[in-house]
Write a protein that holds these residues in place. Sequence first.
Motif, PDB file in Angstrom:
ATOM      1  N   SER A   1      17.420 -15.655   2.338  1.00 11.63           N
ATOM      2  CA  SER A   1      17.250 -14.252   2.704  1.00 11.63           C
ATOM      3  C   SER A   1      16.043 -13.646   1.999  1.00 11.63           C
ATOM      4  N   ALA A   2      15.859 -13.974   0.741  1.00  8.85           N
ATOM      5  CA  ALA A   2      14.713 -13.447   0.001  1.00  8.85           C
ATOM      6  C   ALA A   2      13.408 -13.970   0.568  1.00  8.85           C
ATOM      7  N   GLU A   3      13.379 -15.222   0.960  1.00 17.79           N
ATOM      8  CA  GLU A   3      12.162 -15.783   1.554  1.00 17.79           C
ATOM      9  C   GLU A   3      11.857 -15.108   2.899  1.00 17.79           C
ATOM     10  N   ALA A   4      12.896 -14.783   3.679  1.00 14.50           N
ATOM     11  CA  ALA A   4      12.680 -14.071   4.938  1.00 14.50           C
ATOM     12  C   ALA A   4      12.130 -12.674   4.677  1.00 14.50           C
ATOM     13  N   ASN A   5      12.624 -12.019   3.636  1.00 11.96           N
ATOM     14  CA  ASN A   5      12.115 -10.691   3.284  1.00 11.96           C
ATOM     15  C   ASN A   5      10.640 -10.756   2.888  1.00 11.96           C
ATOM     16  N   VAL A   6      10.232 -11.847   2.272  1.00  9.29           N
ATOM     17  CA  VAL A   6       8.822 -12.011   1.929  1.00  9.29           C
ATOM     18  C   VAL A   6       7.980 -12.079   3.196  1.00  9.29           C
ATOM     19  N   LEU A   7       8.428 -12.859   4.158  1.00  9.96           N
ATOM     20  CA  LEU A   7       7.682 -12.963   5.424  1.00  9.96           C
ATOM     21  C   LEU A   7       7.597 -11.609   6.115  1.00  9.96           C
ATOM     22  N   GLN A   8       8.695 -10.869   6.099  1.00 10.69           N
ATOM     23  CA  GLN A   8       8.691  -9.548   6.721  1.00 10.69           C
ATOM     24  C   GLN A   8       7.735  -8.607   5.992  1.00 10.69           C
ATOM     25  N   ALA A   9       7.764  -8.644   4.669  1.00  9.31           N
ATOM     26  CA  ALA A   9       6.883  -7.777   3.889  1.00  9.31           C
ATOM     27  C   ALA A   9       5.421  -8.160   4.094  1.00  9.31           C
ATOM     28  N   GLN A  10       5.149  -9.439   4.202  1.00 11.09           N
ATOM     29  CA  GLN A  10       3.781  -9.872   4.458  1.00 11.09           C
ATOM     30  C   GLN A  10       3.296  -9.416   5.833  1.00 11.09           C
ATOM     31  N   ALA A  11       4.178  -9.474   6.827  1.00  8.68           N
ATOM     32  CA  ALA A  11       3.814  -8.991   8.169  1.00  8.68           C
ATOM     33  C   ALA A  11       3.542  -7.487   8.139  1.00  8.68           C
ATOM     34  N   GLN A  12       4.375  -6.739   7.449  1.00 17.05           N
ATOM     35  CA  GLN A  12       4.170  -5.304   7.330  1.00 17.05           C
ATOM     36  C   GLN A  12       2.864  -5.005   6.599  1.00 17.05           C
ATOM     37  N   PHE A  13       2.561  -5.820   5.602  1.00 15.75           N
ATOM     38  CA  PHE A  13       1.297  -5.649   4.874  1.00 15.75           C
ATOM     39  C   PHE A  13       0.105  -5.876   5.800  1.00 15.75           C
TER      40      PHE A  13
ATOM     41  N   VAL B   1       0.070  -5.361   9.024  1.00 15.83           N
ATOM     42  CA  VAL B   1      -0.018  -4.194   9.916  1.00 15.83           C
ATOM     43  C   VAL B   1      -0.714  -3.035   9.208  1.00 15.83           C
ATOM     44  N   ARG B   2      -0.349  -2.806   7.964  1.00 11.84           N
ATOM     45  CA  ARG B   2      -0.954  -1.711   7.209  1.00 11.84           C
ATOM     46  C   ARG B   2      -2.436  -1.956   6.960  1.00 11.84           C
ATOM     47  N   GLN B   3      -2.811  -3.201   6.764  1.00  8.60           N
ATOM     48  CA  GLN B   3      -4.234  -3.498   6.618  1.00  8.60           C
ATOM     49  C   GLN B   3      -4.993  -3.221   7.910  1.00  8.60           C
ATOM     50  N   ALA B   4      -4.378  -3.533   9.041  1.00  9.28           N
ATOM     51  CA  ALA B   4      -5.011  -3.237  10.335  1.00  9.28           C
ATOM     52  C   ALA B   4      -5.152  -1.730  10.522  1.00  9.28           C
ATOM     53  N   ASP B   5      -4.110  -0.973  10.135  1.00  7.35           N
ATOM     54  CA  ASP B   5      -4.201   0.484  10.229  1.00  7.35           C
ATOM     55  C   ASP B   5      -5.328   1.016   9.352  1.00  7.35           C
ATOM     56  N   LEU B   6      -5.493   0.425   8.180  1.00  3.91           N
ATOM     57  CA  LEU B   6      -6.569   0.870   7.288  1.00  3.91           C
ATOM     58  C   LEU B   6      -7.928   0.587   7.911  1.00  3.91           C
ATOM     59  N   ARG B   7      -8.068  -0.605   8.498  1.00  2.78           N
ATOM     60  CA  ARG B   7      -9.356  -0.920   9.133  1.00  2.78           C
ATOM     61  C   ARG B   7      -9.626   0.030  10.311  1.00  2.78           C
ATOM     62  N   GLN B   8      -8.588   0.365  11.072  1.00  2.00           N
ATOM     63  CA  GLN B   8      -8.764   1.299  12.183  1.00  2.00           C
ATOM     64  C   GLN B   8      -9.173   2.679  11.672  1.00  2.00           C
ATOM     65  N   ALA B   9      -8.546   3.121  10.598  1.00  2.00           N
ATOM     66  CA  ALA B   9      -8.887   4.426  10.027  1.00  2.00           C
ATOM     67  C   ALA B   9     -10.323   4.422   9.517  1.00  2.00           C
ATOM     68  N   GLN B  10     -10.729   3.322   8.902  1.00  5.12           N
ATOM     69  CA  GLN B  10     -12.115   3.237   8.437  1.00  5.12           C
ATOM     70  C   GLN B  10     -13.087   3.253   9.609  1.00  5.12           C
TER      71      GLN B  10
ATOM     72  N   ALA C   1      -3.839   5.562   4.957  1.00  6.16           N
ATOM     73  CA  ALA C   1      -3.711   4.141   5.293  1.00  6.16           C
ATOM     74  C   ALA C   1      -3.829   3.261   4.045  1.00  6.16           C
ATOM     75  N   GLN C   2      -4.700   3.648   3.118  1.00  2.15           N
ATOM     76  CA  GLN C   2      -4.852   2.889   1.873  1.00  2.15           C
ATOM     77  C   GLN C   2      -3.566   2.940   1.051  1.00  2.15           C
ATOM     78  N   ALA C   3      -2.945   4.124   1.010  1.00  7.40           N
ATOM     79  CA  ALA C   3      -1.678   4.250   0.277  1.00  7.40           C
ATOM     80  C   ALA C   3      -0.598   3.383   0.928  1.00  7.40           C
ATOM     81  N   GLN C   4      -0.573   3.353   2.250  1.00  6.26           N
ATOM     82  CA  GLN C   4       0.412   2.524   2.934  1.00  6.26           C
ATOM     83  C   GLN C   4       0.163   1.027   2.673  1.00  6.26           C
ATOM     84  N   VAL C   5      -1.105   0.636   2.586  1.00  3.83           N
ATOM     85  CA  VAL C   5      -1.427  -0.757   2.258  1.00  3.83           C
ATOM     86  C   VAL C   5      -0.922  -1.103   0.864  1.00  3.83           C
ATOM     87  N   GLU C   6      -1.154  -0.207  -0.084  1.00  8.94           N
ATOM     88  CA  GLU C   6      -0.684  -0.464  -1.453  1.00  8.94           C
ATOM     89  C   GLU C   6       0.843  -0.540  -1.512  1.00  8.94           C
TER      90      GLU C   6
END
Length: 359
Positions: free
Chosen positions: A114-126, A128-137, A194-199
């Motif tokens: 379960s913890a390893e699955a949460n890592v994959l989910q968190a990495q995917a969310q990260f 997405v947030r990086q893409a949002d940051l690039r779009q905002a830039q 977007a930067q705050a969401q990435v962090e």
Amino acid sequence: MDDQTQTILSEPRQTSARRQSRGRRVVRLVLIVAVLIAIAIAGTRYWLYARQFATTDDAFVDAYTTQVAPRVAGQVIELLFADNQHVTAGQVLLRIDPRDYQAKLDQAKAQQASAEANVLQAQAQFAVRQADLRQAQANVSVAQADLLQAKQDFDRFKTINPAAVTRQQVDSTVAAYHAAEAKLQASQASVGGAQAQVEAAQAQVTAAQASVAQAKANTEAAELELSYCTIVAPSAGIVTHRTVDTGNYVSKGQPLFALVQDGRWVTANFKETQLAAVHPGQDVNISIDAVPSVTFHGKVDSFQAGTGTVFSVLPAENATGNYVKIVQRVPVKIVFDDDRIKNYSLMPGMSVEPAVRVR
């Protein structure tokens, strides 16, 4: 026959008897002197021989003894050795019911997954947030271009004769310029969000990875506890002093049996006055009461760094009361240098009389 004649005849017999009596006394005296001389010679020879050795009867066979105890609690389901059996290093001796510990391991593995699955989910969310940051830039770049165009139009209108343009055109240009400024500010603010969401997403990844590490540690601990359900011999030796049987519930740290390791040596408690002539490497003749017909050979190995009283449960306190000097004894380790000991069952505690050749 008259008395004078009898006297004359008895005198030779009396003389002969006296001579025989003196002869017997001389013989007895010679025998006594010979015996005394023989005793003196034997005593001298024995003293000359005995002075070559330092001996003690305060000695015994010694060996390392391991008290085996479980590292987990549970019911004993299998006992795989007999009393006083010789075992080899790594041999399985006892098994404790592993079902509770197997369940804990399965639970730990599920939590890890379960913890390893949460890592994959968190990495995917990260991601997405990086893409949002690039779009905002990118939006900031677009807003900067729009502002530059609006400013150029605004500056151009300021240089043109007011009579050449309509009021509506001027107002439209000014509005477009201010709108471009507002758009740029909004885009820049979006970049900050977007930067705050990435962090925040990065923090979630770190937390998820920490949870995985903790879950792995829990899994390893559960695997270790499960392995403790099988008790193996830590070294080769004889299993003895068993206090457990199949079906018993045992606690963590409870002594179950003793393992007397294979190595044997002699611990001899010599008087401190004897140690001046005893040195490591000297030859030793070893007589064991249990094997009276054999004299084993050995060598002095080492001396204990303290007398026996120093390491006793209640060391002597000589600084108080009246002091009576007592000759102390120092344990000396003597190792066997004789392959014949393999043919005999030498047990720790057997009485020994070592004789160290000092001359």
